[in-house]
Scaffold this motif. Sequence first.
Motif, PDB file in Angstrom:
ATOM      1  N   SER B  48      48.089  18.378  -8.468  1.00  0.00           N
ATOM      2  CA  SER B  48      46.901  17.753  -9.239  1.00  0.00           C
ATOM      3  C   SER B  48      45.780  18.785  -9.013  1.00  0.00           C
ATOM      4  O   SER B  48      44.992  19.174  -9.972  1.00  0.00           O
ATOM      5  N   LEU B  49      45.653  19.213  -7.833  1.00  0.00           N
ATOM      6  CA  LEU B  49      44.557  20.262  -7.526  1.00  0.00           C
ATOM      7  C   LEU B  49      44.754  21.526  -8.032  1.00  0.00           C
ATOM      8  O   LEU B  49      43.749  22.087  -8.765  1.00  0.00           O
ATOM      9  N   ASN B  50      45.829  22.004  -8.375  1.00  0.00           N
ATOM     10  CA  ASN B  50      46.076  23.472  -8.976  1.00  0.00           C
ATOM     11  C   ASN B  50      45.802  23.089 -10.774  1.00  0.00           C
ATOM     12  O   ASN B  50      45.371  24.372 -11.156  1.00  0.00           O
ATOM     13  N   LEU B  51      45.650  22.165 -11.168  1.00  0.00           N
ATOM     14  CA  LEU B  51      45.446  22.097 -12.832  1.00  0.00           C
ATOM     15  C   LEU B  51      43.903  22.728 -12.814  1.00  0.00           C
ATOM     16  O   LEU B  51      43.806  23.329 -13.789  1.00  0.00           O
ATOM     17  N   ILE B  52      42.863  22.508 -11.627  1.00  0.00           N
ATOM     18  CA  ILE B  52      41.659  22.955 -11.908  1.00  0.00           C
ATOM     19  C   ILE B  52      41.360  24.302 -10.718  1.00  0.00           C
ATOM     20  O   ILE B  52      40.851  25.264 -11.289  1.00  0.00           O
ATOM     21  N   LEU B  58      38.650  26.858 -10.415  1.00  0.00           N
ATOM     22  CA  LEU B  58      37.552  25.773  -9.574  1.00  0.00           C
ATOM     23  C   LEU B  58      38.111  25.602  -8.333  1.00  0.00           C
ATOM     24  O   LEU B  58      39.043  24.723  -8.160  1.00  0.00           O
ATOM     25  N   VAL B  59      37.561  26.064  -7.196  1.00  0.00           N
ATOM     26  CA  VAL B  59      38.283  25.760  -5.748  1.00  0.00           C
ATOM     27  C   VAL B  59      37.566  24.545  -5.445  1.00  0.00           C
ATOM     28  O   VAL B  59      36.675  24.665  -4.580  1.00  0.00           O
ATOM     29  N   SER B  60      38.287  23.606  -5.422  1.00  0.00           N
ATOM     30  CA  SER B  60      37.631  22.340  -5.207  1.00  0.00           C
ATOM     31  C   SER B  60      38.338  21.951  -3.700  1.00  0.00           C
ATOM     32  O   SER B  60      39.414  21.854  -3.440  1.00  0.00           O
ATOM     33  N   PHE B  61      37.136  21.906  -2.915  1.00  0.00           N
ATOM     34  CA  PHE B  61      37.493  21.310  -1.449  1.00  0.00           C
ATOM     35  C   PHE B  61      37.323  19.704  -1.285  1.00  0.00           C
ATOM     36  O   PHE B  61      36.857  19.196  -0.066  1.00  0.00           O
ATOM     37  N   GLY B  62      37.215  19.263  -2.539  1.00  0.00           N
ATOM     38  CA  GLY B  62      37.111  17.854  -2.430  1.00  0.00           C
ATOM     39  C   GLY B  62      38.346  16.802  -2.699  1.00  0.00           C
ATOM     40  O   GLY B  62      37.886  15.686  -3.017  1.00  0.00           O
ATOM     41  N   HIS B  63      39.165  17.568  -3.103  1.00  0.00           N
ATOM     42  CA  HIS B  63      40.256  16.562  -3.615  1.00  0.00           C
ATOM     43  C   HIS B  63      40.867  15.610  -2.695  1.00  0.00           C
ATOM     44  O   HIS B  63      41.411  14.475  -3.157  1.00  0.00           O
ATOM     45  N   ALA B 214      39.297  18.308 -17.422  1.00  0.00           N
ATOM     46  CA  ALA B 214      40.292  18.978 -16.757  1.00  0.00           C
ATOM     47  C   ALA B 214      40.184  18.267 -15.185  1.00  0.00           C
ATOM     48  O   ALA B 214      41.148  17.773 -14.591  1.00  0.00           O
ATOM     49  N   SER B 215      39.037  18.237 -14.771  1.00  0.00           N
ATOM     50  CA  SER B 215      38.644  17.500 -13.304  1.00  0.00           C
ATOM     51  C   SER B 215      39.199  16.216 -13.320  1.00  0.00           C
ATOM     52  O   SER B 215      39.795  15.543 -12.488  1.00  0.00           O
TER      53      SER B 215
END
Lengths: 236, 315, 288
Positions: B48-52, B58-63, B214-215
């Motif tokens: 799921s994270l890899n989608l963004i 978009l390197v989300s550190f909030g997943h 996407a998020s």
Amino acid sequence: MLKVKNIHTYYGKSHILDDVSFEVRKGTLVSLIGRNGVGKSTAVKSIIGLTPPSEGSITFKDKEITGLPAYHIAKMGLAYVPEDRRIFPELTVFENLMTGMSVKKYTPAERETNIEEVLTYFPSLGPRLNQNGDTLSGGEQQMLAFARALVVDPVLLLLDEPMEGLMPVLVSSLEEVLKSLKAKAKTSILMVEQNTEVVLSVSDNIYIMEKGKIKYEGRSDDLRQNNSVLAKYLGV
Amino acid sequence: MKKRLPILVKVLIASALVSFFLFAPKLLSTFYVYFLMEIMIWGLLAMSLNLILGYLNLVSFGHAAIFGSGAYAAAFTMTLLGGGFWQALGVGIVAAALVAWLIGFFSTRVGGIAYIMVTLIFCFSVFLLAMSATEITGGENGIYSSVKGLEVIRGLSLDRKPLYYVVFILTALSFFLLRRIVNSPFGRVLIAIRENEERVRFMGYRVKNFKLFASILSGAFAGLAGVLYFFMNSFVSPEAVGLPLSTEVVVWCLVGGTGTMLGPIVGTALMLVIIQIISTYTKFYLLFVGIILVLVVAFMPEGVVGFMKNKFSKE
Amino acid sequence: MEQLWTQLALQSINGFVLGMNLALIASGLALIFGVMDVVNFAHGEFYMLGAYLTWLIMQFIPSFALNLVVAPIIVSALGIVILYALLKSVLGKKAIYTLLATYGIGMALRELVLIFFGGTSKSIQPPIETKITILTMEYSLYRFFILICSLLVIVGLWLFLKKSKYGLWIRATAQDHEMAAAIGISRPLIYAIVFGVGSGMASIAGILMAPLTTVYHTMGIDILLLAFIIVVVGGMGSLKGALIASLLIGEVQAVGSIFIKPTYAFILCQILLMVILLVRPQGILEKR
């Protein structure tokens, strides 16, 4: 002084410089001309070490400089005036001039003399010494970029389109600066330039590039008489 | 001539894997079945994270915050609303998607490093909330609500084995769904945005909307993983929304390779197995995780799957 | 009501102290990002290492002042070693890679500290124990000491950047690193100085705070988050912005904790961040 031998430079997969060779003899002014995109800027960048060639050799005063980091090459006495000026926007004019000088060993007195000397070439910078670089006009920034290179008594000056975007008045004054530098014969100059008039007026030797290769080499007197060459490569 | 892994080999490997997963509960002990479930759930989170992350940079550190919200929401549905399997599933996914929307609304306003920081800070805030709102979230102790006997469909209740298959089916479905998404026109726009945002914007696309959507989509899948996590453990605590988890997910994606949807799940499996092995020798396994991380980033930044892909398609 | 005013006054001072201390950490982070384009996730560990080193040295030589001078030098040196041994290969790559590499390094450092020092927190006696009375309440003089030291270091940094030759080189590299190289400024040297100074400043912050917070292996990541908020709010890479944001956040934390639980005070900072991002996505001041 500077010998470029059979260099090839790539940008990703693009073959920008294809077997390029030229030289700059001591005390001369050599120009590199050609249409847009033929690789002139890249040639200069390859010399100063910002886009190192993947093949070939560049020697300066008979020392191999290919592959050396840019700061090392600069310290050997080469000064670069890039195409888009690239003065340090948040440093003052004075600080811009100091960046180059602080790398070399000058006494404070010598620094002062150098700055004074450079200001005789570019008097408009004088009153602006304490202003930030980004408050200067385009033309003044060009002067500053030039001054920054001159102030370190360079052995070889690398100019990338110094006249670009300048008002005719400034072009003439830069032309005068070049002539004056030649007269003093302390600095050798390699210039990339589109302004053919100036090129013909100040150069000793001229190389014409097309599609990454050197196509013609000659003295400026010959070129002046032989208009067909210029017409062929530059459409002039 | 491209030398590709022959289709037959790919099919064989895939069948072997699928059979392995299908028959695992019969062949392996409880511990390993549980371990496989963990791999699937965390793998789903990583995908799921890899989608963004992989497709939009978009390197989300909030997943973890999104994942954990799904878990908490499922828990609430059961404890406060008396809901069952399907209600918990639905509420969990929707809740996670909403949290993803909230975070995404602010984070997509900024780019690059600032995006990372914003998602990171959001995640920590959610963690603090989970820790301090003790009356609602149980604080440090979390929420416990046994899912044993929870009815999935008539006649089938959620014991360990059915749970395993539920997780397997949902994870596999998600994998194929996500793959379809990234290979669809929508996915292609995402990739285009990743490669050259300005140009896509000039072409008339509302880039910010794509990023936000996407998020949210990514959040939905993360929420699904969160619900499954809750079902697996009958428990959720602030650990599920913590920064360590957020960072771990990013690491798993990177180790596996962010270029495909296969990478995250391979990375997750690899890392979990390695950590399991190292933990049997020392409790300071984090030291090795740190070292592995530095090595992967320095020498194999495209991840294991990326690396393999390059090897097998050398021209 | 008297009580409230006194509390407000004291907490405002505390906020200032906290803010200046945060500024030490955030400035280092902002400097490293501004010049090297590196998000240093291990920055908190330099803060922590300063504290642990001080505790260690104080077991043999009980001089806080000595540590304030010696420990940062050791940590800076360690920082430079880490930079060139581990980070060199990721420096040119995408930001995410340096981020993860520094995160990995931070993780490894925390575990190493855990292995060598154990899990229990260590305490350091503050060098100044006297308390003074402000508005009928007792206030620790040591906090003023922290304030003054932090202020001195910040001023020192400012002077270094504005007046010294290396400061000029650093500023030039931050503004145009290619051109700076073409002028003759050595990038490896500048990176070493910047990373060393940044990590050194973080370690000083850690040493100063250690007597108040005790020394434990996660003290670095605890404070790193706040430092990140500051850097984003202040404008990535802007030192002035980082300073302003540090004081702002310090005050919000301190004054906020009168009215709400400290953890909620963090969430207040979070909300502040969100508001600023809505109004001015580039932060208070732009880069540099």
